[in-house]
Design a protein around this motif. Sequence first.
Motif, short mmCIF file in Angstrom:
data_model
loop_
_atom_site.label_atom_id
_atom_site.label_comp_id
_atom_site.label_asym_id
_atom_site.label_seq_id
_atom_site.Cartn_x
_atom_site.Cartn_y
_atom_site.Cartn_z
N LEU A 61 -3.66 -2.58 1.79
CA LEU A 61 -4.23 -1.32 1.27
C LEU A 61 -4.45 -0.09 2.18
CD1 LEU A 61 -7.38 -3.14 -0.76
CD2 LEU A 61 -5.27 -1.96 -1.65
N GLY A 62 -4.66 1.10 1.98
CA GLY A 62 -5.10 1.96 2.85
C GLY A 62 -6.25 2.50 2.57
N MET A 63 -6.80 3.47 3.01
CA MET A 63 -8.24 4.03 2.64
C MET A 63 -8.19 5.65 2.83
SD MET A 63 -12.10 3.52 4.27
CE MET A 63 -11.67 4.11 6.00
N GLY A 64 -8.74 6.29 2.06
CA GLY A 64 -8.51 7.68 1.97
C GLY A 64 -9.90 8.33 2.88
N ALA A 65 -9.85 9.34 3.21
CA ALA A 65 -10.93 10.22 3.83
C ALA A 65 -12.36 10.34 3.09
CB ALA A 65 -10.57 11.32 4.41
N SER A 80 0.64 -1.75 -5.07
CA SER A 80 -1.10 -1.77 -5.31
C SER A 80 -1.54 -0.35 -6.01
CB SER A 80 -1.56 -2.02 -4.03
OG SER A 80 -1.46 -1.37 -2.93
N ASP A 81 -0.48 0.76 -5.80
CA ASP A 81 -1.07 1.76 -6.54
C ASP A 81 0.27 2.59 -6.57
OD1 ASP A 81 -1.27 2.78 -4.10
OD2 ASP A 81 -2.44 4.57 -5.04
N GLU A 82 0.49 3.45 -7.27
CA GLU A 82 1.58 4.58 -7.65
C GLU A 82 1.13 6.03 -8.01
OE1 GLU A 82 5.86 4.56 -6.83
OE2 GLU A 82 4.21 6.13 -6.39
N ARG A 83 1.88 6.94 -7.74
CA ARG A 83 1.57 8.23 -8.33
C ARG A 83 2.41 8.35 -9.47
NH1 ARG A 83 1.75 10.16 -2.80
NH2 ARG A 83 0.08 9.33 -1.69
N TRP A 84 1.98 9.04 -10.33
CA TRP A 84 2.70 9.14 -11.79
C TRP A 84 3.68 10.39 -11.23
CZ3 TRP A 84 4.19 6.66 -15.29
CH2 TRP A 84 4.85 7.44 -16.51
N THR A 87 -9.46 3.45 -2.19
CA THR A 87 -8.19 2.60 -2.03
C THR A 87 -7.30 2.32 -3.03
OG1 THR A 87 -7.87 0.57 -0.79
CG2 THR A 87 -9.69 0.45 -2.36
N ALA A 88 -6.18 1.97 -3.03
CA ALA A 88 -5.41 2.18 -3.94
C ALA A 88 -5.31 3.41 -4.73
CB ALA A 88 -5.40 0.95 -5.08
N SER A 89 -5.55 3.47 -5.95
CA SER A 89 -5.97 4.65 -6.67
C SER A 89 -7.22 4.77 -7.37
CB SER A 89 -4.87 5.11 -7.62
OG SER A 89 -3.71 5.83 -6.80
N LEU A 90 -8.38 3.95 -6.60
CA LEU A 90 -9.40 3.97 -7.05
C LEU A 90 -10.32 4.84 -6.52
CD1 LEU A 90 -9.56 -0.02 -7.20
CD2 LEU A 90 -9.50 1.21 -9.16
N SER A 103 6.34 9.73 -4.23
CA SER A 103 6.25 8.24 -4.95
C SER A 103 6.04 7.26 -3.84
CB SER A 103 7.61 8.04 -5.46
OG SER A 103 7.96 6.64 -5.74
N ASN A 104 5.03 6.46 -4.00
CA ASN A 104 4.91 5.20 -2.90
C ASN A 104 5.95 4.40 -3.05
OD1 ASN A 104 2.32 6.05 -2.01
ND2 ASN A 104 1.20 5.11 -3.69
N GLY A 105 6.64 4.08 -4.44
CA GLY A 105 7.76 3.20 -4.42
C GLY A 105 8.85 3.63 -3.47
N ALA A 152 0.80 -0.99 0.00
CA ALA A 152 0.20 -0.01 0.04
C ALA A 152 0.76 1.14 -0.04
CB ALA A 152 -1.13 0.07 1.19
N GLY A 153 0.33 2.42 -0.67
CA GLY A 153 0.95 3.69 -0.49
C GLY A 153 0.54 4.48 0.38
N GLY A 154 0.65 5.97 0.21
CA GLY A 154 0.24 6.82 1.33
C GLY A 154 1.11 6.93 2.56
N SER A 155 0.53 7.49 3.49
CA SER A 155 1.66 7.78 4.64
C SER A 155 1.36 6.76 5.85
CB SER A 155 1.17 9.03 5.41
OG SER A 155 -0.16 9.09 5.89
N THR A 156 0.12 6.08 6.16
CA THR A 156 -0.17 5.24 6.93
C THR A 156 0.68 4.09 7.00
OG1 THR A 156 -2.53 5.83 7.19
CG2 THR A 156 -1.88 3.76 8.23
N PRO A 157 1.08 3.18 5.93
CA PRO A 157 1.87 2.00 6.27
C PRO A 157 3.38 2.11 6.36
CG PRO A 157 0.44 2.27 3.89
CD PRO A 157 0.59 3.56 4.60
N ARG A 158 3.72 3.48 6.26
CA ARG A 158 5.24 3.62 6.67
C ARG A 158 5.60 2.90 7.90
NH1 ARG A 158 9.14 7.09 4.64
NH2 ARG A 158 7.65 8.43 3.84
C1 6PG Z 1 -1.89 6.62 -2.28
C2 6PG Z 1 -2.51 5.37 -1.62
C3 6PG Z 1 -3.93 5.69 -0.98
C4 6PG Z 1 -3.82 5.30 0.17
C5 6PG Z 1 -4.76 6.34 0.95
C6 6PG Z 1 -4.56 6.55 2.48
O1 6PG Z 1 -1.36 6.46 -3.04
O2 6PG Z 1 -2.29 7.75 -1.60
O3 6PG Z 1 -2.07 4.15 -1.82
O4 6PG Z 1 -4.82 4.59 -1.51
O5 6PG Z 1 -3.64 4.18 0.97
O6 6PG Z 1 -4.85 7.63 0.46
O7 6PG Z 1 -3.51 7.37 2.53
P1 6PG Z 1 -2.90 7.64 4.33
O8 6PG Z 1 -2.53 6.45 4.88
O9 6PG Z 1 -1.86 8.54 3.88
O10 6PG Z 1 -4.16 8.32 4.91
#
Ligand code: 6PG
Length: 236
Positions: free
Chosen positions: A129-133, A64-68, A137-140, A76-78, A37-43
């Motif tokens: 996966l994470g989940m946005g507000a 599971s997803d990446e920013r362009w 999830t992912a970049s869906l 970059s999630n990677g 998963a990307g974003g900040s939570t998984p770090r």
């Molecule tokens: C991304 C993610 C995205 C992320 C959610 C939650 O590229 O941003 O993969 O799906 O999991 O936006 O992000 P936070 O963990 O930063 O709240």
Amino acid sequence: MRVNVFPTADELAAGAAGAIANAIKESPGARVSVGLAGGSTPRATYEHLRWEPVPWDGVDLWLSDERWVPHDHEDSNGLMAATALVDHVGARFVRPRWSEYLTAMDSAAFYEAELRRFIPGGRSDIVLLGMGADGHTASLFPDTRALDEHRRWFVHNEVPQLDTWRLTATPPMINRARTVLVLTAGESKADVLATALEGPDGSVPIQLLRHAVGEVVWMVDEAAASSLSSITVERV
Ligand code: 6PG
């Protein structure tokens, strides 16, 4: 589907790292595929995970997803996964290509071809996966085209809400996984988590997990769980 609630975000990170390590060790194949998963939570979870006793030489990590953005871009999630985990373990890590001469569409197609080389039948052992507000999830993201992709494994996705392109695993790719772990922390996710878990179908994108064929485990902290009212949870 299970919901594990941890007292704090730190305890969630440590507990999720242990769960991921166990899922890797319990996976049946000679090699284990794990979508990160990307974003900040998984770090924080990845920073714990690097210390877990895992046979990393048999693990293939993908995103599971990446920013362009370029591989060394701060968004970059990677890059996040590399600095928090991959640079510290012996796993193989396959990232989508980025180049100013590539389109997001081509990069997603190249990446899907790479995934086909090590994820038999498109069934990843584990997807994180994470989940946005907004319940993405992912970049869906809500109302974006990739939500309706039912054949491809990995696609590019235009996200008008962010005025950007993203690369993302598709709903079928996610729902085929043996195990899906969703990491969610913080009070800002409380209302959307209640909608995702207790609301009517089709309210938010992450409810696509209601059609998952494997095990789905939500790993959340008390703050994120504070608006749950009816679903059964397991306090860890
Ligand atoms: C991304 C993610 C995205 C992320 C959610 C939650 O590229 O941003 O993969 O799906 O999991 O936006 O992000 P936070 O963990 O930063 O709240």
